[in-house]
Design an enzyme around this catalytic site. Structure first.
Site, PDB file in Angstrom:
ATOM      1  N   ARG A  98       0.694  -1.347   0.134  1.00  0.00           N
ATOM      2  CA  ARG A  98      -0.235   0.232   0.216  1.00  0.00           C
ATOM      3  C   ARG A  98       0.806   1.107  -0.369  1.00  0.00           C
ATOM      4  NH1 ARG A  98      -2.192   1.052   5.946  1.00  0.00           N
ATOM      5  NH2 ARG A  98      -1.015   0.137   7.760  1.00  0.00           N
ATOM      6  N   GLU A 138     -19.550   4.060  -1.438  1.00  0.00           N
ATOM      7  CA  GLU A 138     -18.423   2.804  -2.275  1.00  0.00           C
ATOM      8  C   GLU A 138     -19.292   3.150  -3.497  1.00  0.00           C
ATOM      9  OE1 GLU A 138     -19.029   1.487   0.528  1.00  0.00           O
ATOM     10  OE2 GLU A 138     -17.101   2.552   1.726  1.00  0.00           O
ATOM     11  N   ARG A 154      -2.025  -4.744   3.796  1.00  0.00           N
ATOM     12  CA  ARG A 154      -1.386  -3.380   4.546  1.00  0.00           C
ATOM     13  C   ARG A 154      -0.252  -3.843   5.312  1.00  0.00           C
ATOM     14  NH1 ARG A 154      -1.403  -3.336  10.280  1.00  0.00           N
ATOM     15  NH2 ARG A 154      -2.347  -1.427  11.091  1.00  0.00           N
TER      16      ARG A 154
END
Ligand SMILES: Cc1ncc(C[n+]2csc(CCOP(=O)(O)OP(=O)(O)O)c2C)c(N)n1
Ligand SMILES: [Mg+2]
Lengths: 275, 313
Positions: free
Chosen positions: B11, B58, B166
């Protein structure tokens, strides 16, 4: 036609009548399609296309054109009839509606039809798309305007209200919505299925400027479209009170003609009424 | 925002990649209240006029992106991988069907996400996006490759989905390494078996290959960062030279990288494939390392799969 031009209301009414003829002929030939919501929407669309939408029929891809986002994409016959009357589509194109390889797909599709700005068919998406177009225009310092047509049943989709919220927050002054308030959805009348109440008030509560209009009175429509274009304080919504199937007696206010084509006899009567 | 030299999270690479393509005025970054997590926040800091916050909504974000793309922009929208899935039909109908160049980044993919638990651990994103015509599906393994692949999105003339992770993992690439969307990167060569991996499993595959080499099993390891289109040319070559495959991914064994490989291998070859991935199960809370052990997404899992694949040759 651009802003400030003298508007001939009776000429617009004649164009709407010719569009209605196209709509019933097209759906009859295809033996399927959605005449009801096309007939309720057509006067609003003629008022917009006929008075203010900046659109070059010889160059439909012109990038600074105004956009017309037909979110209720099942009313594609209305869209095709306008493009036919404006000379973008020819008679063969519209009569091929819903057949294999036709430029007139069942639901409006930007990849298949010149002059169509959005690929619809799944309800609830067009306002978000229109907002994206509106903010892109602002980033480009372009004065193009974005019109979005919604169905009233369609406003049951939550995404409409996500977009309504975002449009006000992002001050989309170039975004205009027109709701075809015909009070019928797919299965039945909205008050039987799930009435959503005062749609205008809901937009207002999200910070929009709203007016209601008789969606079949051409001169009021011309005025309200002109008013919408002069508003620059934020996004604008027009709730057009309409009659599903308007212009063909047996289709009017008849939920059956949401998604059913006229048969031979019905076509004959419809064309007689529209002549 | 620079990651320590010992490792990087993909990320972070995405965040840096956005800055690398920011010179193109068409690039617009869209956020759904997770910019700090997906790392689009760095673009926002530098280019607030080209960053649009769309709130926790979203579905609206996906069609907003489509509208922007239809108006000449190159929108790049991110949220957690799992929350892009709420808007799956929007991606399918609103973005991919008209073929609009919208790039979606789903961060925090896989069970590696860890302590947030199963609601945040997308194990099906690669599979579902792979089923959509015209979509490119990418899953980089570290920050350096993520940065490079993000920068290459500019030249992609259609929609894409990129999953990032992550947590930091050992780096597989050095700055300036050559890699290209659509071409698997061969990180290690060996003639007995090919391990085709993606994301955080690439580093695990490398360690497993080292262990296996001590048993005289010599493995090729591929970072298959592009799951679609799959690098068939490379797979065909490895099918001939190695004759056995293991897939390794932090994703369900149904429909992801292993699924893609098995579709091609089973219809074109008789080469055996064993899959390492999530076995049709949801995750739970825990440290990444604990969860990866628990679910068999580890070196031992790959080594066992390798022995099984070789025995089926
Ligand atoms: C997401 C989605 N759900 C269901 C449908 C099926 N459908 C097509 S038209 C329609 C009713 C639409 O009602 P409304 O918006 O009021 O349109 P109009 O009355 O103007 O025809 C439905 C449910 C669809 N196209 N998209
Ligand atoms: Mg209706």
């Amino acid at each position: 036609m651009g802003d400030g031009t003298e508007v001939d209301v009776s000429e617009l009414e004649q164009m709407a009548r010719r569009c209605r003829v196209d709509i019933v002929k097209m759906t009859h030939a295809a033996k399927s399609g959605h005449p009801g919501g096309s007939l309720s929407a057509i006067d609003c669309m003629v008022a917009i296309y006929g008075t203010c939408l900046r659109f070059d029929t010889s160059n439909p891809d012109w990038e600074d054109r105004d956009r017309f986002i037909m979110s209720k994409g099942h009313a594609s016959p209305a869209m095709y009839s306008i493009l036919h009357q404006m000379g973008v589509l020819d008679e063969d194109d519209i009569m091929g509606f819903r057949t294999l390889g036709s430029v007139c797909q069942g639901h409006v599709d930007m990849n298949w039809t010149k002059g169509v700005d959005f690929s619809a068919g799944s309800l609830g998406m067009g306002l978000s798309f229109g907002l994206g177009c509106a903010l892109a225009a602002k980033m480009d310092s372009s004065d193009r305007r974005i019109w979005v047509m919604l169905g009233d049943g369609e406003t049951q989709e939550g995404q409409i209200w996500e977009a309504a919220m975002a449009a006000n927050y992002h001050n989309a002054t170039n975004l205009r919505v027109i709701v075809d308030r015909n009070r019928i959805q797919n299965d039945d009348f909205m008050d039987v299925q799930m009435e959503i109440g005062d749609i205008g008030e809901k937009f207002r509560s999200f910070g929009w400027t709203v007016k209601e209009v008789d969606g079949h009175d051409m001169s009021s429509l011309v005025d309200v479209v002109d008013w919408a274009n002069s508003e620059d304080g934020g996004p604008v919504a027009i709730v057009a009170n309409t009659v599903k199937g308007n212009g063909v007696s047996f289709m009017e206010n008849n939920p059956s003609f949401h998604g059913m084509a006229p048969d031979d006899e019905e076509l004959r009567i419809a064309l007689e009424e529209l002549s | 925002m620079s990651a320590p030299s010992s490792g990087g999270a993909s990320r972070d690479g995405y965040g840096r990649g956005l800055l690398r393509i920011a010179h193109d005025p068409r690039v617009v970054v869209l956020e759904a209240d997770l910019g700090k997590s997906t790392k689009s926040c760095h673009f926002r800091d530098e280019y607030p006029d080209r960053t649009v916050s769309l709130g926790i909504a979203e579905q609206n974000m996906m069609l907003f992106a489509a509208g922007m793309a239809s108006s000449g922009k190159i929108p790049i929208a991110s949220t957690f991988a799992i929350f892009t899935e709420r808007a799956f039909e929007q991606v399918r109908n609103g973005i991919a069907r008209p073929g609009l160049p919208v790039h979606i980044c789903g961060s925090h993919g896989g069970i590696h996400t860890g302590t947030d638990g199963s609601s945040a651990q997308s194990i099906e994103d690669l599979a579902i996006y792979r089923t959509i015509p015209k979509m490119t599906v990418i899953h980089p393994c570290d920050d350096i490759s993520a940065e490079e692949l993000t920068a290459q999105l500019l030249d992609l003339n259609g929609p894409s989905y990129m999953r990032t992770a992550r947590n930091k993992v050992p780096r597989m690439y050095e700055d300036g390494s050559k890699l290209k969307i659509g071409s698997g990167s061969v990180l290690r060569e060996g003639g007995d078996l090919a391990i085709i991996s993606c994301g955080v499993m690439v580093g695990v595959a490398i360690s497993a290959a080292e262990t296996l080499s001590r048993e005289s099993i010599n493995c090729t390891v591929v970072d298959m960062h592009t799951i679609k289109p799959l690098d068939i040319e490379l797979i065909a070559k490895l099918s001939d030279s190695c004759g056995a495959f293991v897939s390794a991914e932090d994703h369900s064994v149904i429909g992801g990288l292993g699924g893609a490989l098995s579709e091609w291998l089973s219809t074109n070859t008789s080469t055996p494939l064993e899959m390492v991935g999530v076995r049709d199960n949801f995750g739970q809370s825990g440290a990444s390392s604990e969860l990866m052990e628990l679910m068999g997404l580890n070196e031992a899992g790959i080594c066992e799969a390798a022995r099984r694949a070789i025995s089926r040759k």
